[in-house]
Design a protein around this motif. Structure first.
Motif, PDB file in Angstrom:
ATOM      1  N   THR A 117       0.838  -1.188   0.000  1.00 57.05           N
ATOM      2  CA  THR A 117       0.000   0.000   0.000  1.00 57.05           C
ATOM      3  C   THR A 117       0.877   1.242   0.000  1.00 57.05           C
ATOM      4  OG1 THR A 117      -1.697  -1.167   1.248  1.00 57.05           O
ATOM      5  CG2 THR A 117      -1.807   1.231   1.257  1.00 57.05           C
ATOM      6  N   THR A 118       0.502   2.208  -0.817  1.00 57.29           N
ATOM      7  CA  THR A 118       1.277   3.447  -0.843  1.00 57.29           C
ATOM      8  C   THR A 118       0.974   4.281   0.397  1.00 57.29           C
ATOM      9  OG1 THR A 118      -0.443   4.557  -2.115  1.00 57.29           O
ATOM     10  CG2 THR A 118       1.357   3.541  -3.351  1.00 57.29           C
ATOM     11  N   TYR A 152       0.071  -2.958   9.183  1.00 53.89           N
ATOM     12  CA  TYR A 152      -1.338  -2.691   8.863  1.00 53.89           C
ATOM     13  C   TYR A 152      -1.884  -1.693   9.880  1.00 53.89           C
ATOM     14  CZ  TYR A 152      -1.292  -6.789   5.803  1.00 53.89           C
ATOM     15  OH  TYR A 152      -1.006  -7.679   4.798  1.00 53.89           O
ATOM     16  N   TRP A 203      -5.799  -0.372   6.287  1.00 54.11           N
ATOM     17  CA  TRP A 203      -4.855  -0.092   5.216  1.00 54.11           C
ATOM     18  C   TRP A 203      -3.642  -0.992   5.383  1.00 54.11           C
ATOM     19  CZ3 TRP A 203      -7.769   3.597   7.564  1.00 54.11           C
ATOM     20  CH2 TRP A 203      -8.484   4.476   6.743  1.00 54.11           C
ATOM     21  N   ARG A 248      -3.729   8.872   8.312  1.00 51.01           N
ATOM     22  CA  ARG A 248      -4.970   8.210   7.897  1.00 51.01           C
ATOM     23  C   ARG A 248      -6.133   8.632   8.795  1.00 51.01           C
ATOM     24  NH1 ARG A 248      -4.390   5.596   2.799  1.00 51.01           N
ATOM     25  NH2 ARG A 248      -2.157   5.195   2.638  1.00 51.01           N
TER      26      ARG A 248
END
Length: 198
Positions: free
Chosen positions: A9-10, A141, A153, A176
């Motif tokens: 994931t970026t 994560y 994510w 996030r």
């Protein structure tokens, strides 16, 4: 045969922001919406909570947290599904999300009645020096649970030694969370505007 490597994931684009900058934004957004936050941490071992509570006025929004470093604590304190852990290990998106949901429950005081903590953040991953559950060092994560549901994510693959992985996780988790809070506030404002037009 080793399992296939999942897509990485970026990370959230950032310029020169510091952890304190991100934490300050999170606290400001929580206070502006009169909402609360609970934290559940594994590899970060309290760094997310420490960063948040370094901001003056954090006590108005941050309820508390759980450092569930040992796997059994993820189950007993946060309610992470034991079958999920047996099947996938603790380095998994669903574990991060269940940790975030557990953080909301765990930080709701008994005398709060129906006032459940509004937001939860969960972090799980491998800081090193050794891999865990077949996942390489740096695999992380992040889960965020809110009033309207949750999301996880990952996997992120943060480079560097142990402390760099943990610091990068804190930065990403706060970024996030800030995005989720901004989106939630925008949704509320849109809803209020629609209501006025009726």
């Amino acid at each position: 045969m080793s399992p296939p490597t999942p897509a990485i994931t970026t990370t959230t684009p950032r310029s020169t922001e510091t952890p304190h900058d991100l934490a300050s934004d999170v606290i400001r957004l929580l206070r502006a919406s009169n909402q609360t936050l609970g934290v559940a941490e594994s590899l970060t071992a309290g760094l997310v909570m420490a960063t948040l509570t370094s901001v003056p006025g954090a006590s108005a929004a941050v309820r508390g947290g759980v450092v569930s470093y040992a796997t059994p604590l993820k189950q007993s304190l946060l309610g992470v599904d034991s079958a999920l852990i047996a099947r996938e290990g603790v380095i998994h998106a669903d574990v991060a999300l269940q940790m975030a949901e557990g953080a909301r429950r765990a930080t709701t005081a008994p005398d709060d009645g129906e006032a459940v903590t509004d937001w939860g953040v969960g972090t799980t991953g491998v800081a090193g020096p050794d891999q865990q559950d077949g996942k390489p060092v740096g695999t992380v994560y992040i889960g965020i649970a809110g009033p309207e549901g949750g999301r996880a994510w990952g996997p992120f693959l943060f480079p560097g030694p142990r402390e760099r992985v943990r610091e990068a996780t804190v930065m990403e988790a706060l970024a996030r969370l800030r995005e989720a809070l901004v989106a939630a506030a925008a949704g509320e404002e849109k809803g209020e505007g629609e209501g006025k037009g009726e």
